[in-house]
Design an enzyme around this catalytic site. Structure first.
Site, PDB file in Angstrom:
ATOM      1  CG  HIS A 123      -1.823   1.185   1.430  1.00 28.65           C
ATOM      2  ND1 HIS A 123      -1.486   2.224   2.064  1.00 28.65           N
ATOM      3  CD2 HIS A 123      -3.026   0.964   1.052  1.00 28.65           C
ATOM      4  CE1 HIS A 123      -2.645   2.982   1.906  1.00 28.65           C
ATOM      5  NE2 HIS A 123      -3.909   2.225   1.629  1.00 28.65           N
ATOM      6  CG  ASP A 200       0.745  -2.160   6.286  1.00 29.28           C
ATOM      7  OD1 ASP A 200      -0.221  -2.551   6.930  1.00 29.28           O
ATOM      8  OD2 ASP A 200       0.831  -1.661   5.047  1.00 29.28           O
ATOM      9  CD  GLN A 203      -6.753  -4.224   4.470  1.00 24.71           C
ATOM     10  OE1 GLN A 203      -7.569  -4.895   5.024  1.00 24.71           O
ATOM     11  NE2 GLN A 203      -7.279  -3.393   4.020  1.00 24.71           N
ATOM     12  CE  LYS A 226      -7.013  -0.020   6.561  1.00 24.36           C
ATOM     13  NZ  LYS A 226      -7.819   0.528   5.216  1.00 24.36           N
ATOM     14  CB  CYS A 367      -3.935   3.392  -1.539  1.00 21.97           C
ATOM     15  SG  CYS A 367      -4.974   4.406  -1.375  1.00 21.97           S
TER      16      CYS A 367
END
Ligand code: 7TS
Length: 413
Positions: A123, A200, A203, A226, A367
Site C-alpha cells: 500500500h 504493515d 489487513q 479497520k 492506494c
C-alpha cells in the site's frame, strides 16, 4: 458457520440501512469496517461520563480517563500476543505509524548508499515514507518481486536480502490480492540478513490471530478503523529495546521529561512518542472493538472469512470474471479481499452498477498503484472485501448485480 452472523449483524445499526432503495450490502471493509453498538456506546459513554484530558489532571475524572487510556493499550497488547502498555504507541493510523518509524528509526539507522527492502504488493503508506527516507538519506529502495502476481517471489526476496538492507518492510496481507504473506519466515530471513523488520498489519490484525512475539518483527502497524474501532487511532507496536533506542517522532507536550530554553529530555515509553493531547475517545473505542473481536474469537473470524472467500471465488469464477490473487487451492494463504475484472467493463462502471443495487464495493488502484498498474497492468480494479457481518446471501446479491453490469453495458457472458 463458525460465527452466528445474524447475531453479529444485529450489533451493527448501519447494516439495517437502505441505499439507492436497496438494503445495504457492505463489501468494503478493507477500506474501513462498520462499527458495532458496543463501540458506539463506549465512545458515547466516555463523552457523557468520563471525558477529561489524560496525564495532567489531579482530580478523579482525569485520573480515571488516564487509567482507561492505559488500560486500552494493555487490552491491545494482549490482543496481539504481548503484554504491558509500554510497547503500544497510539498514532492516527497505520500510515502515521509507518511514517513515524521511517523518520524516528530511519533517520538514525539509514545512511547514504544503504538499502531498504519493500515488496511490489505494498500500500502507498508502506512505500512513500520509505521513498522519502531514501531521498533524505541517499539510500536505495529495493522491491521484492511477485511471482504470478500472487506471492512474494522467495528467490527474489533472498537475492534482495543479500544486499544487506537496513530495513525490510512488508504487508502481512495485501489489500488488493488478499495474499497472506509468510510473516514469520520472512522476518527470520530478514533478521538473519541483519535488517530491522516492519510489518504493515492493517489487513491482518482485524481478520486473523496475530502474535507479534511469535512473528518477532521489530514493528507492527495497524489501524483502529479497520477493526471495528473509530478512525483517527492507529497502533504502532515496537519491541521495547528498539523503541528505547529511537528518538521521538513529534515534539510537544507530554513527550518530555523536562524542557529548558535550548534542550529537552524525553519521557519514558510509550509517552515519548505521543506528543500533545491524544485521541482518548479513539483509544476507548478501540478497546471496546478489541473486546468485541476477542469475544467472537479471532480463529472464528478467520474461518468465517475463509468460508466466504472460498464461496465468493467459486461464484465469481462461475460468473465469468477474472479474479486476482491466490485461488481456492491456496485458500490458506488468502484473506477476504477479492479484486477482479470483467472483460469490456471499466472498474468504476462495475462499482456504479453494483451501487445502484445497494452493493458497496471499492474501485480504483486501492492506494497500491505500482501493484495495480504495473504488476496487474490495470488502470483500476473493482474489489470486494469481507468481514464478520457479511453473508453468502450478500455475495449472491453482488454476483447477481454483476449480471446487471453485463446487461447495462451490453457485454456477452
Ligand atoms: N496498509 C494497508 C495494507 C492498507 O490496506 C491500508 C488501507 C493502509 C496501510 C493504510 O491505512 P490507514 O488507516 O493509515 O489509511 N487500505 C485501504 C484500502 O484498501 N482501501 O481504503 C484504504
Amino acid at each position: 458457520m463458525p460465527l452466528d452472523v445474524e447475531k453479529v449483524r444485529r450489533d451493527f445499526p448501519i447494516l439495517n440501512t437502505v441505499t439507492n432503495g436497496k438494503p445495504l450490502v457492505y463489501l468494503d471493509s478493507a477500506a474501513t469496517s462498520q462499527k458495532p453498538r458496543q463501540v458506539i456506546n463506549a465512545v458515547s459513554k466516555h463523552y457523557r461520563k468520563n471525558n477529561a484530558n489524560i496525564h495532567r489532571g489531579i482530580y478523579k475524572l482525569a485520573e480515571e480517563a488516564t487509567a482507561q487510556y492505559i488500560k486500552s493499550k494493555e487490552i491491545v497488547a494482549k490482543f496481539i500476543g504481548t503484554e504491558g502498555y509500554r510497547s503500544i504507541i497510539y498514532f492516527r493510523s497505520t500510515t502515521e505509524a509507518i511514517n513515524a518509524v521511517a523518520r524516528a528509526w530511519g533517520d538514525v539507522n539509514v545512511g547514504k548508499g544503504d538499502h531498504i527492502l519493500i515488496t511490489e504488493m505494498e500500500h502507498h503508506s508502506n512505500i512513500v515514507p520509505w521513498q522519502m527516507l531514501a531521498k533524505r538519506k541517499g539510500a536505495i529502495l529495493d522491491y521484492a518481486k511477485l511471482s504470478e502476481g500472487k506471492f512474494i517471489d522467495h528467490q527474489d526476496f533472498i537475492s534482495k536480502l543479500a544486499l544487506k538492507p537496513k530495513m525490510v518492510a512488508f504487508t502481512h496481507v495485501s489489500n488488493v490480492l488478499g495474499t497472506i504473506n509468510m510473516a514469520k519466515e520472512m522476518t527470520k530471513l530478514a533478521h538473519e540478513a541483519g535488517a530491522a523488520v516492519l510489518i504493515d498489519a492493517a489487513q491482518s490484525v482485524p481478520h486473523m490471530p496475530v502474535d507479534v512475539r511469535d512473528i518477532d518483527a521489530d514493528f507492527f502497524a495497524f489501524s483502529g478503523h479497520k477493526m471495528l474501532g473509530p478512525s483517527g487511532i492507529g497502533v504502532l507496536y515496537g519491541q521495547e529495546e528498539v523503541l528505547e533506542g529511537m528518538e521521538p517522532f513529534h515534539g510537544g507536550g507530554d513527550m518530555i521529561r523536562s524542557v529548558d530554553f535550548q534542550e529537552s529530555t524525553w519521557n519514558e515509553l510509550p509517552w515519548k512518542f505521543e506528543a500533545g493531547t491524544q485521541n482518548i475517545e479513539g483509544a476507548i473505542g478501540l478497546a471496546a472493538a478489541v473486546k468485541y473481536l476477542k469475544k467472537l474469537g479471532m480463529e472464528n473470524v478467520r474461518e468465517h472469512e475463509k468460508a466466504l472467500t472460498r464461496y465468493a471465488l467459486e461464484k465469481l469464477g462461475q460468473a465469468g470474471v477474472t479474479t486476482y490473487g491466490p485461488g481456492i487451492e491456496d485458500i490458506e494463504r488468502r484473506a477476504g479481499v477479492i479484486s477482479f475484472s470483467m472483460k469490456g467493463a471499466h472498474a468504476h462502471d462495475i462499482a456504479q452498477v453494483l451501487d445502484s443495487e445497494g452493493v458497496a464495493i471499492r474501485s480504483g488502484h486501492h492506494c497500491a498503484m505500482p501493484l495495480v498498474t504495473k504488476v496487474l497492468g490495470e488502470p483500476a480494479v473493482p474489489r470486494m472485501s469481507f468481514y464478520i457481518y457479511n453473508t453468502q446471501a450478500e455475495i449472491d446479491t453482488a454476483v447477481a448485480a454483476l449480471g446487471k453490469v453485463r446487461e447495462v453495458l451490453k457485454i456477452g457472458a
